[in-house]
Design a protein around this motif. Structure first.
Motif, PDB file in Angstrom:
ATOM      1  N   ASN A  61       0.822  -1.217   0.000  1.00  0.00           N
ATOM      2  CA  ASN A  61       0.000   0.000   0.000  1.00  0.00           C
ATOM      3  C   ASN A  61       0.853   1.263   0.000  1.00  0.00           C
ATOM      4  O   ASN A  61       0.457   2.278  -0.578  1.00  0.00           O
ATOM      5  N   GLN A  62       2.018   1.209   0.591  1.00  0.00           N
ATOM      6  CA  GLN A  62       2.920   2.363   0.531  1.00  0.00           C
ATOM      7  C   GLN A  62       3.352   2.620  -0.912  1.00  0.00           C
ATOM      8  O   GLN A  62       3.377   3.767  -1.366  1.00  0.00           O
ATOM      9  N   THR A  65       0.350   4.220  -2.731  1.00  0.00           N
ATOM     10  CA  THR A  65       0.084   5.629  -2.402  1.00  0.00           C
ATOM     11  C   THR A  65       1.192   6.533  -2.939  1.00  0.00           C
ATOM     12  O   THR A  65       0.914   7.650  -3.361  1.00  0.00           O
ATOM     13  N   GLN A  66       2.425   6.048  -2.957  1.00  0.00           N
ATOM     14  CA  GLN A  66       3.514   6.829  -3.545  1.00  0.00           C
ATOM     15  C   GLN A  66       3.321   7.014  -5.044  1.00  0.00           C
ATOM     16  O   GLN A  66       3.802   7.980  -5.622  1.00  0.00           O
TER      17      GLN A  66
END
Length: 186
Positions: A61-62, A65-66
């Motif tokens: 998820n990081q 989102t990035q």
């Protein structure tokens, strides 16, 4: 010697079950609290496997989102499928999207009764120490255009992460993706 107060100074704290822990010497209270916290975490599912799976999901998820994409929802059914895939590879000592029995992630999703949509799977394995295994797997995926294409797939809305470990120290990681949002036809 200083005493610390634990519990609540309510009637239950004075006369009820909490009274036993109301005043304990610090050298007794802190270990008791640490053991209680550790027990609560284990009973809440904070095993090494659960921690690794949560870390893998957070890493995926990081990356999303990035890349300006919404995070995926963690799905327990997909997590069970991912865990099954990881355990199957660990048990049968193989590493492939095509398992020996022929039932891959898409097959398992259909067997679970999940409506057909977009599906994807990424996997990794390594022999890293437990403290760095999640970072290594996520980093490998981040540096692979093929894996990044799956992670940043716009048609995925849910995911499940799974991990399994062998006795000789090998770790297997699998993330299963699924989705069927408007505008994405499988």
């Amino acid at each position: 010697m200083r005493n610390i107060v634990t519990g609540n100074p309510s009637p239950a704290g004075r006369n009820g079950r909490l009274g036993l822990f109301r005043r304990l010497p610090r050298f007794v209270a802190l270990p008791v609290l640490a053991i209680a916290l550790a027990s609560a975490l284990v009973s809440a599912g904070c095993t090494v496997q659960a921690q690794v799976e949560n870390g893998i999901g957070a890493g995926v998820n990081q990356i999303r989102t990035q890349a300006g994409l919404p995070p995926l929802t963690a799905d327990p059914q997909l997590a069970a499928i991912a865990r099954h895939r990881a355990q199957d590879m660990a048990t049968l000592n193989y590493f492939s999207h095509s398992p020996p029995d022929g039932c891959d992630a898409r097959c398992l999703i259909q067997q679970a009764g999940i409506a057909p949509g977009w599906t994807g799977e990424i996997m990794a394995w390594d022999n890293a120490a437990s403290a760095s295994m999640v970072d290594m797997a996520v980093s490998m995926w981040r540096n692979s255009p093929t894996h990044m294409a799956v992670i940043t797939g716009r048609c995925f809305t849910r995911m499940g992460a799974g991990a399994a470990f062998t006795r000789d120290g090998k770790s297997y990681f699998v993330v299963v993706f699924e989705g069927n949002p408007p505008g994405c036809q499988p």
